[in-house]
Write a protein that holds these residues in place. Sequence first.
Motif, short mmCIF file in Angstrom:
data_model
loop_
_atom_site.label_atom_id
_atom_site.label_comp_id
_atom_site.label_asym_id
_atom_site.label_seq_id
_atom_site.Cartn_x
_atom_site.Cartn_y
_atom_site.Cartn_z
N GLN A 1 2.83 -18.68 -11.56
CA GLN A 1 3.95 -19.12 -10.71
C GLN A 1 4.33 -18.03 -9.71
N LYS B 1 1.27 -18.63 -17.47
CA LYS B 1 2.04 -19.55 -16.61
C LYS B 1 2.99 -18.82 -15.67
N ASN C 1 3.03 -25.70 -2.24
CA ASN C 1 2.83 -25.19 -3.59
C ASN C 1 1.44 -25.57 -4.12
#
Length: 89
Positions: free
Chosen positions: A10, A6, A30
């Motif tokens: 990101q 994760k 995003n």
Amino acid sequence: MIELPKEARQQAVASIERYFLESMEERIGNVAAGGLLGFFLEEIGPAIYNQAVRDVQERLRLRVDEVDLEVHEEEFAYWKKFDQRPKRR
């Protein structure tokens, strides 16, 4: 498909957003950056992964070839140490 943890995902998405802003002078959202990352991971990721595996295999082959040099012991060497001494009279 290659999965990223994760936090790495990101960071990759943030990096894609920054790349678009600085290199192309465009904003990318995003969600779009995440989609582009997913595409790269699925389409190009396996080629990079497979090359990395080949690189590791080659390095391991070289290390295995060196093992003999590092741990080789001379065979049947016991009597050689006696044969090299001067003979008694």
